[in-house]
Design a protein around this motif. Structure first.
Motif, PDB file in Angstrom:
ATOM      1  N   UNK A   1      13.007   7.218  -2.052  1.00  0.00           N
ATOM      2  CA  UNK A   1      13.611   8.472  -1.846  1.00  0.00           C
ATOM      3  C   UNK A   1      12.726   9.453  -3.002  1.00  0.00           C
ATOM      4  N   UNK A   2      12.232   8.810  -4.173  1.00  0.00           N
ATOM      5  CA  UNK A   2      11.772   9.633  -5.176  1.00  0.00           C
ATOM      6  C   UNK A   2      10.359   9.768  -5.403  1.00  0.00           C
ATOM      7  N   UNK A   3       9.555   8.441  -5.067  1.00  0.00           N
ATOM      8  CA  UNK A   3       8.236   8.352  -5.533  1.00  0.00           C
ATOM      9  C   UNK A   3       7.218   8.181  -4.384  1.00  0.00           C
ATOM     10  N   UNK A   4       7.505   7.797  -3.191  1.00  0.00           N
ATOM     11  CA  UNK A   4       6.484   7.673  -2.259  1.00  0.00           C
ATOM     12  C   UNK A   4       6.546   8.881  -1.024  1.00  0.00           C
ATOM     13  N   UNK A   5       5.499   9.082  -0.700  1.00  0.00           N
ATOM     14  CA  UNK A   5       5.166   9.789   0.498  1.00  0.00           C
ATOM     15  C   UNK A   5       4.967   9.011   1.672  1.00  0.00           C
ATOM     16  N   UNK A   6       4.492   7.799   1.462  1.00  0.00           N
ATOM     17  CA  UNK A   6       4.364   7.000   2.666  1.00  0.00           C
ATOM     18  C   UNK A   6       4.183   5.392   1.919  1.00  0.00           C
ATOM     19  N   UNK A   7       4.444   4.346   2.624  1.00  0.00           N
ATOM     20  CA  UNK A   7       4.334   3.101   2.213  1.00  0.00           C
ATOM     21  C   UNK A   7       3.997   1.740   3.189  1.00  0.00           C
TER      22      UNK A   7
ATOM     23  N   UNK B   1       0.847  -1.338  -0.115  1.00  0.00           N
ATOM     24  CA  UNK B   1      -0.161  -0.017  -0.049  1.00  0.00           C
ATOM     25  C   UNK B   1       0.836   1.014  -0.024  1.00  0.00           C
ATOM     26  N   UNK B   2       0.718   2.109  -0.751  1.00  0.00           N
ATOM     27  CA  UNK B   2       1.558   3.341  -0.903  1.00  0.00           C
ATOM     28  C   UNK B   2       0.742   4.612  -1.230  1.00  0.00           C
ATOM     29  N   UNK B   3       1.477   5.757  -0.811  1.00  0.00           N
ATOM     30  CA  UNK B   3       0.831   7.078  -1.282  1.00  0.00           C
ATOM     31  C   UNK B   3       1.738   7.657  -2.197  1.00  0.00           C
ATOM     32  N   UNK B   4       1.695   8.043  -3.295  1.00  0.00           N
ATOM     33  CA  UNK B   4       2.669   8.614  -4.218  1.00  0.00           C
ATOM     34  C   UNK B   4       2.782  10.035  -3.844  1.00  0.00           C
ATOM     35  N   UNK B   5       4.130  10.549  -4.116  1.00  0.00           N
ATOM     36  CA  UNK B   5       4.376  11.942  -3.731  1.00  0.00           C
ATOM     37  C   UNK B   5       4.006  12.829  -4.988  1.00  0.00           C
TER      38      UNK B   5
END
Length: 118
Positions: free
Chosen positions: A90-96, A19-23
């Motif tokens: 580092x580059x894609x996820x705000x949270x996972x 589960x992830x939240x993209x930035x």
């Protein structure tokens, strides 16, 4: 629509739930990397399938299915997968969050491919 569902054997098997939240950064690069990871995973021993969805708000869930914990561990050690995970943190996820579960039972309703006659 049912082609979005993984075709899986009878349980037991394992599910890796990511589960992830993209930035919102580098959408094109993310899409290419996600496609590449599915392509690589599909070639790994023990891979059974994958299901993935992402909302407009950037929240997504990808579930990959595996026949054993050993297969999951081997995928985790795959060099290109490891490098992509590191980059993504580092580059894609705000949270996972990542969860691994053993599937003991599975059932569902098959999709209807044609409408009944009126």
């Amino acid at each position: 629509m049912d082609n979005a569902f993984a075709r899986l054997p009878a349980p037991p098997y394992y599910a890796v739930i990511f589960s992830s939240l993209r930035n919102g950064d580098d959408d094109a690069g993310y899409g290419e990397a996600a496609d590449r990871m599915v392509e690589l995973a599909a070639g790994q021993p023990g891979f059974l399938g994958v299901e993935s969805t992402r909302g407009a708000d950037g929240f997504g869930i990808t579930v990959s299915y595996w026949d054993s914990e050993a297969a999951i561990a081997a995928w985790r050690q795959h060099a290109e997968h490891a490098a992509t995970r590191k980059y993504g943190r580092v580059h894609w996820y705000e949270h996972f969050e990542l969860r691994v579960a053993k599937v003991e039972r599975a059932y569902g309703k098959p999709a209807m491919h044609s409408k009944p006659s009126e």
